[in-house]
Scaffold this motif. Structure first.
Motif, PDB file in Angstrom:
ATOM      1  N   MET A   1     -24.387  -9.246   2.063  1.00 37.20           N
ATOM      2  CA  MET A   1     -24.096  -7.825   2.131  1.00 37.20           C
ATOM      3  C   MET A   1     -22.845  -7.520   1.311  1.00 37.20           C
ATOM      4  SD  MET A   1     -23.710  -5.467   5.472  1.00 37.20           S
ATOM      5  CE  MET A   1     -22.970  -3.873   5.389  1.00 37.20           C
ATOM      6  N   SER A   2     -22.899  -6.447   0.562  1.00 37.24           N
ATOM      7  CA  SER A   2     -21.770  -6.057  -0.287  1.00 37.24           C
ATOM      8  C   SER A   2     -20.681  -5.381   0.534  1.00 37.24           C
ATOM      9  CB  SER A   2     -22.254  -5.100  -1.369  1.00 37.24           C
ATOM     10  OG  SER A   2     -23.156  -5.748  -2.224  1.00 37.24           O
ATOM     11  N   LYS A   3     -19.461  -5.511   0.018  1.00 38.37           N
ATOM     12  CA  LYS A   3     -18.308  -4.941   0.693  1.00 38.37           C
ATOM     13  C   LYS A   3     -17.432  -4.255  -0.353  1.00 38.37           C
ATOM     14  CE  LYS A   3     -15.346  -7.969   2.391  1.00 38.37           C
ATOM     15  NZ  LYS A   3     -14.584  -8.906   3.247  1.00 38.37           N
ATOM     16  N   VAL A   4     -16.916  -3.077  -0.008  1.00 37.31           N
ATOM     17  CA  VAL A   4     -16.053  -2.311  -0.906  1.00 37.31           C
ATOM     18  C   VAL A   4     -14.659  -2.226  -0.299  1.00 37.31           C
ATOM     19  CG1 VAL A   4     -15.644  -0.044  -1.968  1.00 37.31           C
ATOM     20  CG2 VAL A   4     -17.976  -0.947  -1.806  1.00 37.31           C
ATOM     21  N   ALA A   5     -13.654  -2.421  -1.132  1.00 37.51           N
ATOM     22  CA  ALA A   5     -12.266  -2.211  -0.722  1.00 37.51           C
ATOM     23  C   ALA A   5     -11.854  -0.812  -1.164  1.00 37.51           C
ATOM     24  CB  ALA A   5     -11.354  -3.250  -1.362  1.00 37.51           C
ATOM     25  N   VAL A   6     -11.310  -0.067  -0.239  1.00 31.27           N
ATOM     26  CA  VAL A   6     -10.730   1.243  -0.561  1.00 31.27           C
ATOM     27  C   VAL A   6      -9.238   1.122  -0.298  1.00 31.27           C
ATOM     28  CG1 VAL A   6     -10.626   3.691   0.026  1.00 31.27           C
ATOM     29  CG2 VAL A   6     -12.838   2.513   0.013  1.00 31.27           C
ATOM     30  N   VAL A   7      -8.461   1.184  -1.383  1.00 36.24           N
ATOM     31  CA  VAL A   7      -7.012   1.069  -1.266  1.00 36.24           C
ATOM     32  C   VAL A   7      -6.367   2.334  -1.808  1.00 36.24           C
ATOM     33  CG1 VAL A   7      -6.985  -1.456  -1.337  1.00 36.24           C
ATOM     34  CG2 VAL A   7      -6.810  -0.171  -3.471  1.00 36.24           C
ATOM     35  N   MET A   8      -5.195   2.616  -1.280  1.00 42.54           N
ATOM     36  CA  MET A   8      -4.456   3.802  -1.714  1.00 42.54           C
ATOM     37  C   MET A   8      -2.971   3.507  -1.660  1.00 42.54           C
ATOM     38  SD  MET A   8      -5.492   5.888   1.686  1.00 42.54           S
ATOM     39  CE  MET A   8      -6.952   4.876   1.898  1.00 42.54           C
ATOM     40  N   GLY A   9      -2.222   4.322  -2.382  1.00 41.27           N
ATOM     41  CA  GLY A   9      -0.791   4.079  -2.499  1.00 41.27           C
ATOM     42  C   GLY A   9       0.020   4.403  -1.269  1.00 41.27           C
ATOM     43  N   SER A  10      -0.446   5.355  -0.450  1.00 43.21           N
ATOM     44  CA  SER A  10       0.287   5.711   0.766  1.00 43.21           C
ATOM     45  C   SER A  10      -0.640   6.414   1.740  1.00 43.21           C
ATOM     46  CB  SER A  10       1.486   6.607   0.442  1.00 43.21           C
ATOM     47  OG  SER A  10       1.059   7.891   0.042  1.00 43.21           O
ATOM     48  N   THR A  11      -0.175   6.566   2.961  1.00 44.97           N
ATOM     49  CA  THR A  11      -0.986   7.224   3.986  1.00 44.97           C
ATOM     50  C   THR A  11      -1.276   8.677   3.630  1.00 44.97           C
ATOM     51  OG1 THR A  11       1.000   7.749   5.265  1.00 44.97           O
ATOM     52  CG2 THR A  11      -0.192   5.742   5.873  1.00 44.97           C
ATOM     53  N   SER A  12      -0.437   9.296   2.814  1.00 48.36           N
ATOM     54  CA  SER A  12      -0.683  10.694   2.426  1.00 48.36           C
ATOM     55  C   SER A  12      -1.945  10.842   1.578  1.00 48.36           C
ATOM     56  CB  SER A  12       0.527  11.271   1.680  1.00 48.36           C
ATOM     57  OG  SER A  12       0.736  10.574   0.465  1.00 48.36           O
ATOM     58  N   ASP A  13      -2.458   9.743   1.019  1.00 48.44           N
ATOM     59  CA  ASP A  13      -3.699   9.769   0.228  1.00 48.44           C
ATOM     60  C   ASP A  13      -4.948   9.718   1.109  1.00 48.44           C
ATOM     61  OD1 ASP A  13      -2.132   9.689  -2.108  1.00 48.44           O
ATOM     62  OD2 ASP A  13      -2.156   7.497  -2.139  1.00 48.44           O
ATOM     63  N   MET A  14      -4.792   9.387   2.388  1.00 50.44           N
ATOM     64  CA  MET A  14      -5.932   9.169   3.270  1.00 50.44           C
ATOM     65  C   MET A  14      -6.861  10.384   3.401  1.00 50.44           C
ATOM     66  SD  MET A  14      -7.425   6.813   4.829  1.00 50.44           S
ATOM     67  CE  MET A  14      -8.559   6.448   6.118  1.00 50.44           C
ATOM     68  N   PRO A  15      -6.356  11.612   3.520  1.00 54.90           N
ATOM     69  CA  PRO A  15      -7.288  12.738   3.640  1.00 54.90           C
ATOM     70  C   PRO A  15      -8.260  12.847   2.461  1.00 54.90           C
ATOM     71  CG  PRO A  15      -5.094  13.433   4.291  1.00 54.90           C
ATOM     72  CD  PRO A  15      -4.960  12.039   3.717  1.00 54.90           C
ATOM     73  N   VAL A  16      -7.813  12.506   1.263  1.00 54.27           N
ATOM     74  CA  VAL A  16      -8.689  12.521   0.089  1.00 54.27           C
ATOM     75  C   VAL A  16      -9.613  11.307   0.113  1.00 54.27           C
ATOM     76  CG1 VAL A  16      -8.750  12.301  -2.439  1.00 54.27           C
ATOM     77  CG2 VAL A  16      -7.112  13.856  -1.352  1.00 54.27           C
ATOM     78  N   MET A  17      -9.069  10.135   0.365  1.00 53.85           N
ATOM     79  CA  MET A  17      -9.834   8.891   0.287  1.00 53.85           C
ATOM     80  C   MET A  17     -10.859   8.755   1.409  1.00 53.85           C
ATOM     81  SD  MET A  17      -8.744   7.796  -2.517  1.00 53.85           S
ATOM     82  CE  MET A  17      -9.507   6.195  -2.578  1.00 53.85           C
ATOM     83  N   GLN A  18     -10.697   9.519   2.477  1.00 57.34           N
ATOM     84  CA  GLN A  18     -11.654   9.476   3.584  1.00 57.34           C
ATOM     85  C   GLN A  18     -13.067   9.815   3.110  1.00 57.34           C
ATOM     86  OE1 GLN A  18     -10.833   8.478   6.881  1.00 57.34           O
ATOM     87  NE2 GLN A  18     -13.062   8.336   6.935  1.00 57.34           N
ATOM     88  N   ASP A  19     -13.188  10.669   2.091  1.00 54.14           N
ATOM     89  CA  ASP A  19     -14.512  11.025   1.567  1.00 54.14           C
ATOM     90  C   ASP A  19     -15.244   9.805   1.026  1.00 54.14           C
ATOM     91  OD1 ASP A  19     -14.228  13.698   2.216  1.00 54.14           O
ATOM     92  OD2 ASP A  19     -13.627  14.312   0.194  1.00 54.14           O
TER      93      ASP A  19
ATOM     94  N   ALA B   1      -9.630   2.622  -5.823  1.00 54.72           N
ATOM     95  CA  ALA B   1      -8.179   2.728  -5.680  1.00 54.72           C
ATOM     96  C   ALA B   1      -7.744   4.159  -5.950  1.00 54.72           C
ATOM     97  CB  ALA B   1      -7.486   1.768  -6.646  1.00 54.72           C
ATOM     98  N   GLY B   2      -7.104   4.763  -4.968  1.00 53.92           N
ATOM     99  CA  GLY B   2      -6.626   6.136  -5.115  1.00 53.92           C
ATOM    100  C   GLY B   2      -5.117   6.185  -5.126  1.00 53.92           C
ATOM    101  N   ALA B   3      -4.575   7.041  -5.988  1.00 52.68           N
ATOM    102  CA  ALA B   3      -3.123   7.163  -6.077  1.00 52.68           C
ATOM    103  C   ALA B   3      -2.748   8.506  -6.674  1.00 52.68           C
ATOM    104  CB  ALA B   3      -2.544   6.032  -6.914  1.00 52.68           C
ATOM    105  N   GLY B   4      -1.582   8.981  -6.293  1.00 49.93           N
ATOM    106  CA  GLY B   4      -1.056  10.231  -6.831  1.00 49.93           C
ATOM    107  C   GLY B   4       0.185   9.978  -7.662  1.00 49.93           C
TER     108      GLY B   4
END
Length: 163
Positions: free
Chosen positions: A1-19, A62-65
């Motif tokens: 089974m495949s697995k995806v890593a979702v990483v972000m620079g800070s907790t403030s990115d979570m509302p966007v990365m939740q999608d 990977a999400g970052a602002g």
């Protein structure tokens, strides 16, 4: 089974990365989520990036602002496909700094870049990458796209009054 890593620079990115997280879970794809700051936790960034493929990941989102170095730095050290999500942060210049930081990668270090705050499309793209070798995921993507088509058809009927 495949697995995806979702990483972000800070907790403030979570509302966007939740999608991205939500869409991947909707396709029954395993997702691991973490905060990995390119500037504040470089050792963690190096360890994650160099070992992601041996830790069972297939794709990294990977999400970052702001300066948004996270996706490019991950891509520089990992052999896996990396999808970058530029995030419009509170210290951003209308998001352009994030977009250009992720989009303008040097030759040899690709990062697939989605729209500003486009984490949903990042999740779909990750699923499509996985679906290219996993028929079960591919079938779910086909159904998802059919659902999008049907929403448009129903919307057109409601606007035009035609049945």
């Amino acid at each position: 089974m495949s697995k995806v890593a979702v990483v972000m620079g800070s907790t403030s990115d979570m509302p966007v990365m939740q999608d991205a997280i939500d869409i991947l879970k909707g396709f029954d794809i395993e997702v691991d989520v973490d905060i990995v700051s390119a500037h504040r936790t470089p050792e963690k960034l190096f360890d994650f990036s160099k070992n992601a493929h041996t830790n069972g990941y297939t794709v990294i989102i990977a999400g970052a602002g702001g300066a948004a170095h996270l996706p490019g730095m991950v891509a520089s050290m990992s052999p896996l496909p990396v999808i970058g999500v530029p995030v419009k942060s509170s210290n951003s210049i209308d998001g352009w700094d994030s977009i250009l930081s992720i989009l303008q990668m040097p030759g040899g270090v690709p990062v697939a870049t989605v729209a500003l705050n486009g984490a949903k499309n990042a999740g779909i793209l990750a699923a499509q990458i996985i679906g290219s070798s996993d028929k079960c995921v591919l079938d779910k993507i086909i159904l998802y796209k059919e659902g999008l088509k049907q929403k448009v058809i129903e919307g057109a009927k409601s606007v035009s009054g035609k049945k």
